[in-house]
Write a protein that holds these residues in place. Sequence first.
Motif, PDB file in Angstrom:
ATOM      1  N   THR A 129       0.797  -1.224   0.000  1.00  0.00           N
ATOM      2  CA  THR A 129       0.000   0.000   0.000  1.00  0.00           C
ATOM      3  C   THR A 129       0.834   1.282   0.000  1.00  0.00           C
ATOM      4  O   THR A 129       0.476   2.240  -0.662  1.00  0.00           O
ATOM      5  CB  THR A 129      -0.959   0.044   1.205  1.00  0.00           C
ATOM      6  N   MET A 140       5.278  -7.514 -10.379  1.00  0.00           N
ATOM      7  CA  MET A 140       4.289  -6.540 -10.848  1.00  0.00           C
ATOM      8  C   MET A 140       3.840  -6.834 -12.276  1.00  0.00           C
ATOM      9  O   MET A 140       2.725  -6.485 -12.663  1.00  0.00           O
ATOM     10  CB  MET A 140       4.842  -5.119 -10.751  1.00  0.00           C
ATOM     11  N   ALA A 143       0.359  -8.507 -12.790  1.00  0.00           N
ATOM     12  CA  ALA A 143      -0.856  -7.682 -12.779  1.00  0.00           C
ATOM     13  C   ALA A 143      -0.418  -6.219 -12.684  1.00  0.00           C
ATOM     14  O   ALA A 143      -0.424  -5.634 -11.607  1.00  0.00           O
ATOM     15  CB  ALA A 143      -1.761  -8.052 -11.606  1.00  0.00           C
ATOM     16  N   GLY A 145       0.099  -2.472 -12.216  1.00  0.00           N
ATOM     17  CA  GLY A 145      -0.688  -1.448 -11.547  1.00  0.00           C
ATOM     18  C   GLY A 145      -1.573  -1.954 -10.426  1.00  0.00           C
ATOM     19  O   GLY A 145      -2.293  -1.170  -9.807  1.00  0.00           O
ATOM     20  N   LYS A 146      -1.547  -3.252 -10.142  1.00  0.00           N
ATOM     21  CA  LYS A 146      -2.400  -3.839  -9.100  1.00  0.00           C
ATOM     22  C   LYS A 146      -1.533  -4.694  -8.177  1.00  0.00           C
ATOM     23  O   LYS A 146      -1.447  -5.910  -8.342  1.00  0.00           O
ATOM     24  CB  LYS A 146      -3.496  -4.696  -9.727  1.00  0.00           C
ATOM     25  N   PRO A 147      -0.888  -4.064  -7.179  1.00  0.00           N
ATOM     26  CA  PRO A 147       0.054  -4.789  -6.329  1.00  0.00           C
ATOM     27  C   PRO A 147      -0.539  -6.009  -5.607  1.00  0.00           C
ATOM     28  O   PRO A 147       0.065  -7.073  -5.597  1.00  0.00           O
ATOM     29  CB  PRO A 147       0.511  -3.741  -5.311  1.00  0.00           C
ATOM     30  N   ARG A 148      -1.724  -5.876  -5.037  1.00  0.00           N
ATOM     31  CA  ARG A 148      -2.322  -7.015  -4.313  1.00  0.00           C
ATOM     32  C   ARG A 148      -2.626  -8.169  -5.262  1.00  0.00           C
ATOM     33  O   ARG A 148      -2.370  -9.327  -4.948  1.00  0.00           O
ATOM     34  CB  ARG A 148      -3.588  -6.590  -3.578  1.00  0.00           C
ATOM     35  N   GLU A 149      -3.172  -7.845  -6.418  1.00  0.00           N
ATOM     36  CA  GLU A 149      -3.486  -8.884  -7.392  1.00  0.00           C
ATOM     37  C   GLU A 149      -2.211  -9.557  -7.901  1.00  0.00           C
ATOM     38  O   GLU A 149      -2.168 -10.774  -8.082  1.00  0.00           O
ATOM     39  CB  GLU A 149      -4.278  -8.290  -8.556  1.00  0.00           C
ATOM     40  N   THR A 152      -1.114 -11.936  -5.292  1.00  0.00           N
ATOM     41  CA  THR A 152      -2.011 -13.097  -5.269  1.00  0.00           C
ATOM     42  C   THR A 152      -1.610 -14.076  -6.368  1.00  0.00           C
ATOM     43  O   THR A 152      -1.466 -15.278  -6.119  1.00  0.00           O
ATOM     44  CB  THR A 152      -3.481 -12.658  -5.451  1.00  0.00           C
TER      45      THR A 152
END
Length: 169
Positions: A129, A140, A143, A145-149, A152
Amino acid sequence: MTNKDTLSSIAIEIETLSAELLKVNNYIDILGKPAIDKANEIDRALKDAKDRFATALADEQIEVRTQRLARLSDIRVEVKPGDNLNTTGFLIKYTRDTWDIMANASVPKEHECNGFSALDDDAFDYLVTVKPHAIPACIMALAPGKPREAFTLYLQGKQRGYFTTALAA
């Protein structure tokens, strides 16, 4: 007034309004329209109180998370290249306030771990975050631009033993 006071006072208000609504509903058959109007008024107040409770609870959770992450000040990820993403290693170093018995205070101390599965939950949250730019490009890319994804997908791929995207090769 603190969030805790607000949450408890709103919870009491919700309980009181619920009890009042039950009483008024019992008199609808006897009193008719005035009881229906009062029930509708109480129902609106009850919905408002529940909305305020949800907002206060969310605010409290954000405040607690912010306090947890404030103990962290830096995070770096060193990539140990492998043949592919599955064999690539990661050394994560981060600074967190830690209790020092000699200083009798919390002082910034560097911690490190091998691999993201060994990473402290707060440090992981801080990485994703606050410092997403510190996430290795190879993760990265799973995904953008989507760190959590991205994490995952990375952790699922590590667990399976292979990655389904062409970027992870």
